[in-house]
Enzyme design. Structure first.
Site: not given
Ligand code: NAP
Length: 293
Positions: A52, A96, A119
């Protein structure tokens, strides 16, 4: 049969994003800024976060990674999130997953400010998605919608079967493809582990999306002639033909199924790169205040 080249489509999108960033900088706007929080030393999570970061640098975003130890308390993590939520220089924040067992994933997700939740996991964003309002869409289903759109695949009036009902893939996918939009307007069926005789459903699918998490689960006898098959699964299996001794395979038995398809995604190089690029799209949208003006 046409191969859907997710790698190439994601590359095209990254180039478009890089142009947008250049325009923002030229207009004296700062570059979009994505923050990732990584808790613990899980190897796969470290790799995902590194990818990322790399993606951000490639398109000209600012990227910051907070690395916290595996023993970090939930309270400390929430305080770190508060700090980033309040930082006006930050456009997007991701934590994460998975988190260490002593930390509640739901509590953490709900603590991220919805306007920075790139997200798309916060209930406010999933609720807005359900209501057809502007929202940060979860990366994998969003990436699949883009794949279908950019591959010129007609979805309206089509019979779509999804195997898997997870919160991050199957369920949001069903929402996006059944809504009155383009891509969308499908008649959607979701199959899961309690679905008896799953073949009966998959054989009817014009579009079959497989997110079951089982290597080579879908065989050709489950697929209708001419179907579009999207394989979400990723599995690392031993291989004698690669240098590393491993290769990636999907939930679909590609060699068996491909000949029956009009379109199919490969693994690797199909859905995976699109999941990655969706995070960049959401971060850009956040920086441009497109979802929450
Ligand atoms: P998940 O949370 O494990 O969900 C799997 C789903 O499959 C569940 O809904 C489960 O049903 C269903 N299922 C399990 N066994 C079944 C069976 N025998 N018949 C029918 N349905 C069955 O998985 P996920 O997070 O959605 O991920 C799915 C796969 O995609 C994994 O391989 C994952 O690594 C991969 N993935 C890839 C990407 C990417 O970017 N390429 C992104 C996300 C995930 P129940 O609900 O009844 O348990």
């Amino acid at each position: 049969m046409k191969l859907i080249d997710g790698k190439k489509i994601a590359e095209d999108i990254r180039s478009e994003i890089a142009i947008e960033v250049r325009k923002m900088l030229d207009a004296d706007h700062k570059a979009p800024h994505l923050v990732a929080i990584l808790v613990g030393e899980d190897e796969a999570s470290q790799t995902y976060v590194a990818s990322k970061e790399k993606d951000c640098h490639e398109v000209g975003f600012i990227s910051t990674v907070y690395k916290l130890s595996a023993t970090t308390t939930e309270e400390t993590l929430l305080k770190t999130i508060d700090f980033i939520n309040n930082d006006e220089e930050v456009d997007g924040l991701i934590v994460q997953l998975p988190l260490p067992k002593h930390i509640s994933t739901n509590t953490v997700i709900q603590h991220i400010h919805p306007e920075k939740d790139v997200d798309g996991f916060h209930p406010q964003n999933t609720g807005r998605m359900m209501a057809g309002m502007p929202a940060f869409l979860p990366a994998t289903p969003f990436g699949i919608v883009e794949l279908l759109k950019r591959s010129g695949i007609e979805t309206e009036g089509k019979n779509c079967v999804i195997i898997g009902r997870s919160n991050i893939v199957g369920t949001p996918m069903s929402v996006l493809l059944s809504r009155n939009a383009n891509p969308g307007n499908c008649t959607v069926t979701i199959c899961h582990s309690k679905t008896p005789d799953i073949k009966k459903y998959t054989q009817q699918a014009d579009i079959l999306i497989v997110a079951v998490g089982k290597p080579h689960f879908v065989k050709s006898d489950m697929v209708k002639q001419g179907a579009v098959v999207i394989d979400v699964g990723v599995h690392r299996v031993p291989s004698e033909t690669t240098k590393s001794g491993f290769k990636l395979i999907g939930d679909v038995d590609f060699d068996d199924v491909a000949r029956k398809c009009s379109f199919i995604t490969p693994v690797p190089g199909g859905v995976g790169p699109m999941t990655r690029v969706s995070l960049l799209i959401n971060t850009l949208k956040s920086a441009k205040k497109e979802i929450y003006p």
